[in-house]
Scaffold this active site. Sequence first.
Site, PDB file in Angstrom:
ATOM      1  CB  SER A 151      48.233 -19.979  57.485  1.00  0.00           C
ATOM      2  OG  SER A 151      48.134 -20.609  56.223  1.00  0.00           O
ATOM      3  CE1 TYR A 164      53.333 -21.205  57.509  1.00  0.00           C
ATOM      4  CE2 TYR A 164      51.233 -21.960  56.607  1.00  0.00           C
ATOM      5  CZ  TYR A 164      52.145 -20.951  56.841  1.00  0.00           C
ATOM      6  OH  TYR A 164      51.875 -19.676  56.389  1.00  0.00           O
ATOM      7  CE  LYS A 168      51.750 -18.976  59.826  1.00  0.00           C
ATOM      8  NZ  LYS A 168      52.343 -17.691  60.270  1.00  0.00           N
TER       9      LYS A 168
END
Length: 286
Positions: A151, A164, A168
């Site tokens: 991401s 997150y 990632k």
Amino acid sequence: MPGVTDKVVVVTGAGGGLGRAYARFLAANGALVVVNDLGGARDGSGAGTSMADTVVEEIRTAGGRAVANYSSVATGEGAAEIIKTALDEFGAVHGIVSNAGILRDTAFHKMTDENWDAVQQVHLNGGYHVIRAAWPHFREQSYGRVVVATSTSGLYGNFGQANYGAAKAGLIGLINTLAIEGAKYNITANAIAPLAATRMTADIAPQELLDKLDPDLVAPAVGYLVSEQNHDTGSVFVVGGGLVQRVAQFQNDGVTFAAPPTLDEISGRWAEISDMANAKLGTNPV
């Protein structure tokens, strides 16, 4: 050209959004697709079979070949079941698209261990578990294609996404090593940072931007990376809205000290140390 015809590709988190787009694109191009989805909510809660089943039905109605799997990627046992589904239904596994993910966004000072661990477990550990279950088959057949979903939050950071973004970014470290270890077995490993309008991004980006980010615009790049034609490995691509671009780490020439510098000495050279004006593509010095 052979592309992905008759290649068995596992797509995790394929019950909706980007995963659905990947699965449908691969099947339309002749791949045999394992549509894996736990069927839970965006935060990882709950489970069900309807999401995966719907995508499989869409693929079969269009004349493609697919099978559903509902196992969790977050455990080794679940990952083994996913690969077993591929082997039982199609007799092989040739590619992994590690796409399954959840969101539990919060500012870092409000982050709980539970929300940190849950996101790591699905994104980073989930990628590890599924790829690890397929890896012996890739080595034995001297062929494998791995694509993980990183991401821009992992590349550049984003407010409220420490869990997150860390997961990632960890996946990029994983594919960098898999690219090295898989090279002599014709195994490639790459990452994409997709930009798409899905339930994961519905309340994160403005609607006028989301309107330009059809998940179907991401799928062809993923299809290429799991194809026989692809020999690129250890690379990261940002893909979305029609854009496909490679991103990479760069390094400058740096400054070398003959002896441990004093604080004043390193401070005095810091402008040179941090200057990236003439930076080149980075390499591992080890």
